[in-house]
Design a protein around this motif. Structure first.
Motif, PDB file in Angstrom:
ATOM      1  N   GLY A  19       0.835  -1.182   0.000  1.00  0.00           N
ATOM      2  CA  GLY A  19       0.000   0.000   0.000  1.00  0.00           C
ATOM      3  C   GLY A  19       0.872   1.234   0.000  1.00  0.00           C
ATOM      4  N   SER A  20       0.211   2.369  -0.149  1.00  0.00           N
ATOM      5  CA  SER A  20       0.977   3.615  -0.224  1.00  0.00           C
ATOM      6  C   SER A  20       0.906   4.421   1.054  1.00  0.00           C
ATOM      7  N   ASP A  21       0.510   3.766   2.184  1.00  0.00           N
ATOM      8  CA  ASP A  21       0.382   4.524   3.420  1.00  0.00           C
ATOM      9  C   ASP A  21       1.743   5.032   3.877  1.00  0.00           C
ATOM     10  N   SER A  22       1.709   6.114   4.645  1.00  0.00           N
ATOM     11  CA  SER A  22       2.924   6.892   4.865  1.00  0.00           C
ATOM     12  C   SER A  22       3.670   6.472   6.105  1.00  0.00           C
ATOM     13  N   THR A  23       4.919   6.928   6.186  1.00  0.00           N
ATOM     14  CA  THR A  23       5.777   6.667   7.341  1.00  0.00           C
ATOM     15  C   THR A  23       5.413   7.595   8.485  1.00  0.00           C
ATOM     16  N   ILE A  24       5.539   7.094   9.713  1.00  0.00           N
ATOM     17  CA  ILE A  24       5.223   7.895  10.899  1.00  0.00           C
ATOM     18  C   ILE A  24       6.139   9.096  11.006  1.00  0.00           C
ATOM     19  N   ALA A 334      -4.996  -4.196   6.381  1.00  0.00           N
ATOM     20  CA  ALA A 334      -3.555  -4.386   6.517  1.00  0.00           C
ATOM     21  C   ALA A 334      -2.836  -3.139   6.012  1.00  0.00           C
ATOM     22  N   THR A 335      -2.962  -2.082   6.794  1.00  0.00           N
ATOM     23  CA  THR A 335      -2.267  -0.821   6.544  1.00  0.00           C
ATOM     24  C   THR A 335      -1.630  -0.374   7.852  1.00  0.00           C
ATOM     25  N   LYS A 336      -0.797   0.617   7.773  1.00  0.00           N
ATOM     26  CA  LYS A 336      -0.169   1.116   8.994  1.00  0.00           C
ATOM     27  C   LYS A 336      -1.219   1.694   9.937  1.00  0.00           C
ATOM     28  N   GLU A 337      -2.196   2.400   9.371  1.00  0.00           N
ATOM     29  CA  GLU A 337      -3.273   2.927  10.201  1.00  0.00           C
ATOM     30  C   GLU A 337      -4.154   1.809  10.737  1.00  0.00           C
ATOM     31  N   GLN A 339      -3.198  -1.281  11.438  1.00  0.00           N
ATOM     32  CA  GLN A 339      -2.444  -1.900  12.540  1.00  0.00           C
ATOM     33  C   GLN A 339      -2.550  -1.050  13.802  1.00  0.00           C
ATOM     34  N   ARG A 340      -2.329   0.247  13.663  1.00  0.00           N
ATOM     35  CA  ARG A 340      -2.399   1.151  14.819  1.00  0.00           C
ATOM     36  C   ARG A 340      -3.787   1.097  15.454  1.00  0.00           C
ATOM     37  N   ASP A 341      -4.839   1.161  14.635  1.00  0.00           N
ATOM     38  CA  ASP A 341      -6.197   1.185  15.172  1.00  0.00           C
ATOM     39  C   ASP A 341      -6.553  -0.125  15.860  1.00  0.00           C
ATOM     40  N   PHE A 342      -6.102  -1.255  15.294  1.00  0.00           N
ATOM     41  CA  PHE A 342      -6.352  -2.540  15.961  1.00  0.00           C
ATOM     42  C   PHE A 342      -5.679  -2.568  17.322  1.00  0.00           C
ATOM     43  N   MET A 343      -4.443  -2.113  17.382  1.00  0.00           N
ATOM     44  CA  MET A 343      -3.716  -2.154  18.647  1.00  0.00           C
ATOM     45  C   MET A 343      -4.297  -1.172  19.664  1.00  0.00           C
ATOM     46  N   ILE A 344      -4.796  -0.029  19.212  1.00  0.00           N
ATOM     47  CA  ILE A 344      -5.483   0.890  20.115  1.00  0.00           C
ATOM     48  C   ILE A 344      -6.708   0.214  20.711  1.00  0.00           C
ATOM     49  N   ASP A 345      -7.503  -0.432  19.873  1.00  0.00           N
ATOM     50  CA  ASP A 345      -8.729  -1.059  20.354  1.00  0.00           C
ATOM     51  C   ASP A 345      -8.443  -2.283  21.221  1.00  0.00           C
ATOM     52  N   LEU A 346      -7.380  -3.022  20.905  1.00  0.00           N
ATOM     53  CA  LEU A 346      -6.991  -4.136  21.775  1.00  0.00           C
ATOM     54  C   LEU A 346      -6.559  -3.600  23.142  1.00  0.00           C
ATOM     55  N   THR A 347      -5.783  -2.526  23.141  1.00  0.00           N
ATOM     56  CA  THR A 347      -5.359  -1.931  24.405  1.00  0.00           C
ATOM     57  C   THR A 347      -6.571  -1.493  25.225  1.00  0.00           C
ATOM     58  N   VAL A 392      10.581   3.739  11.134  1.00  0.00           N
ATOM     59  CA  VAL A 392       9.470   3.516  12.046  1.00  0.00           C
ATOM     60  C   VAL A 392       8.223   4.175  11.458  1.00  0.00           C
ATOM     61  N   HIS A 393       7.082   3.482  11.579  1.00  0.00           N
ATOM     62  CA  HIS A 393       5.856   4.015  10.980  1.00  0.00           C
ATOM     63  C   HIS A 393       4.741   4.170  12.013  1.00  0.00           C
ATOM     64  N   SER A 394       3.577   4.579  11.558  1.00  0.00           N
ATOM     65  CA  SER A 394       2.514   5.018  12.457  1.00  0.00           C
ATOM     66  C   SER A 394       1.880   3.909  13.275  1.00  0.00           C
ATOM     67  N   GLY A 395       2.162   2.640  12.980  1.00  0.00           N
ATOM     68  CA  GLY A 395       1.619   1.563  13.791  1.00  0.00           C
ATOM     69  C   GLY A 395       1.996   1.669  15.255  1.00  0.00           C
ATOM     70  N   ILE A 396       3.186   2.177  15.527  1.00  0.00           N
ATOM     71  CA  ILE A 396       3.693   2.266  16.900  1.00  0.00           C
ATOM     72  C   ILE A 396       2.953   3.312  17.724  1.00  0.00           C
ATOM     73  N   GLU A 397       2.167   4.159  17.082  1.00  0.00           N
ATOM     74  CA  GLU A 397       1.522   5.271  17.779  1.00  0.00           C
ATOM     75  C   GLU A 397       0.521   4.824  18.839  1.00  0.00           C
ATOM     76  N   TYR A 398       0.059   3.566  18.779  1.00  0.00           N
ATOM     77  CA  TYR A 398      -0.915   3.128  19.779  1.00  0.00           C
ATOM     78  C   TYR A 398      -0.356   3.240  21.202  1.00  0.00           C
ATOM     79  N   MET A 399       0.974   3.155  21.341  1.00  0.00           N
ATOM     80  CA  MET A 399       1.568   3.252  22.675  1.00  0.00           C
ATOM     81  C   MET A 399       1.382   4.638  23.281  1.00  0.00           C
ATOM     82  N   GLN A 400       1.226   5.662  22.433  1.00  0.00           N
ATOM     83  CA  GLN A 400       1.130   7.042  22.901  1.00  0.00           C
ATOM     84  C   GLN A 400      -0.293   7.585  22.821  1.00  0.00           C
ATOM     85  N   HIS A 401      -1.224   6.738  22.463  1.00  0.00           N
ATOM     86  CA  HIS A 401      -2.622   7.169  22.363  1.00  0.00           C
ATOM     87  C   HIS A 401      -3.132   7.603  23.740  1.00  0.00           C
TER      88      HIS A 401
END
Length: 406
Positions: A19-24, A334-337, A339-347, A392-401
């Motif tokens: 996909g063309s999703d962007s880097t964090i 299956a995009t960076k966003e 992944q981030r949103d799934f991990m936010i909701d799992l958290t 590093v990309h935006s998937g990791i952002e769930y830690m700082q949500h």
């Protein structure tokens, strides 16, 4: 983690264009504000963890981590993006990690020397430690729990208990003497059917709880490990918490019901479980109910100590990816966003159930010249927090949500 599923058909090679999703970029959200300071943590006493067991080996074999195209120390990077706890697996005598490479005098990885170095690097950047003792020379998970070669000739349960106690104690004393005592210790990894049974000789103590009523034997062994942790911690400045770890939430109640009764294992602090969407039938929206039920039933803290989600279905090398289309959950592409949103909701689910932590498995297993028994590179690069250039990309952002605790 269910690594050895490589051998039993869980791998899927999915060939789909990236996909063309962007880097964090640093900071919250997707816009580049040029700041090098991450947002303040808002998770309170909730632990954000990352298993970084492969990092030293990746760095030794050509892997490079970047932030906005600038080469970065991965331990520093994870700390800055909100990782409270670095998790490292420990194998007893993993000679195979050296012999998979050509030439002589190659170092071993995930042995005590490598883990000591990794813990030191993580603590330098302010992270606490979860030491995941596998009690094996290789992967221990629901598909295999192989006996360390050094212990294969043991025939007495008492002798095996002594071996577990002494090994656990000596390991922790070694770390404590260097100021590296772990804040968490796992007695075994994904021990659904017990420990040390897969390649057991005929006279080896019976420890498979799924094949025969061996809960008492397995419990005595686990209690030996627990006793060693308590003994070292009693003389340490670190009040180490003990985690017992089961794969998939649907297996937790059955295992802890039996292990805390017939197995007589009660002196532990945290129920840990893995949650992987390809291998669990529990929907994301029911995780909070499971976490709450476990906490109420056993009066223990509850953490998800392994989880992951893909950010792409593409691949960066010829090593087949473990997560394919069967890992995807509706609403989380299956995009960076995604992944981030799934991990936010799992958290959120874990928090809503009263859970105290979430640890992501191998978010830094990028492709490199690193080797395993099954391939070169990474079978996990589509689940990492890095794009195929190592940024590093935006998937990791769930830690700082900004989470709200009930």
């Amino acid at each position: 983690m269910l690594r050895s599923y490589v051998l039993i058909g869980f791998l899927s090679l999915i060939v789909i264009s990236c996909g063309s999703d962007s880097t964090i970029n640093k900071g919250s959200g997707d816009d580049d504000n040029g700041s090098n300071k991450p947002p303040e943590e808002t998770t309170g006493d909730f632990v954000m963890g990352a298993d970084l067991s492969y990092v030293n080996q990746i760095l030794d074999h050509g892997g490079t981590y970047r932030d906005s195209s600038e080469v970065e120390n991965p331990y520093k990077l994870f700390s800055e993006y909100g990782t409270d706890v670095a998790r490292f697996r420990l194998w007893h005598d993993p000679e195979w990690t050296a012999t998979v490479y050509e030439g002589e005098n190659n170092p071993m990885y995930n042995d005590l020397a490598d883990v000591t170095e990794a813990i030191s690097r993580a603590k330098e950047h302010g992270m606490a430690i979860n030491l995941d003792i596998h009690y094996s020379d290789t992967w221990a998970d629901p598909s295999q729990q192989k006996i360390p070669e050094a212990w294969r000739n043991i025939t007495s349960l008492d002798a095996l208990k002594d071996a577990v106690y002494n090994y656990t104690r000596e390991t922790l004393e070694h770390l404590d003497e260097q100021g590296l005592m772990p804040e968490y210790v796992q007695i075994g990894n994904e021990t659904n059917c017990g420990l040390m049974y897969s390649n057991a000789p005929q006279n080896f103590p019976r420890l498979n709880v799924c094949d025969g009523n061996n809960w008492a034997n397995a419990g005595e062994l686990i209690n030996s490990g627990i006793e060693a942790v308590r003994d070292v911690a009693s003389n340490s400045d670190v009040d180490t918490k003990i985690i017992l770890h089961i794969a998939q939430p649907e297996n937790v109640s059955w295992w802890f019901d039996n292990m805390t009764t017939t197995g007589n294992v009660t002196d532990f602090d945290i129920i840990g479980f893995s949650y992987y969407t390809p291998w669990s039938k529990v929907p994301l929206e029911q995780i909070s109910d499971h976490v709450s039920d476990f906490s109420d039933a056993f009066d223990k803290e509850v953490m998800v100590v392994e989880a992951a989600y893909p950010w792409t279905m593409d691949y960066a090398d010829d090593y087949n990816n473990k997560f394919g289309q069967d890992a995807l959950v509706s609403g989380y592409p299956a995009t960076k966003e995604g992944q981030r949103d799934f991990m936010i909701d799992l958290t959120k689910e874990i928090m809503d159930g009263g859970g105290t932590g979430l640890m992501y498995w191998e978010p830094a297993w990028i492709t490199s010249n690193m080797k395993t028994q099954w391939g070169t590179g990474s079978a996990w690069e589509n689940n990492t927090f890095f794009d195929f250039e190592g940024n590093v990309h935006s998937g990791i952002e769930y830690m700082q949500h900004e989470y709200e605790r009930n």
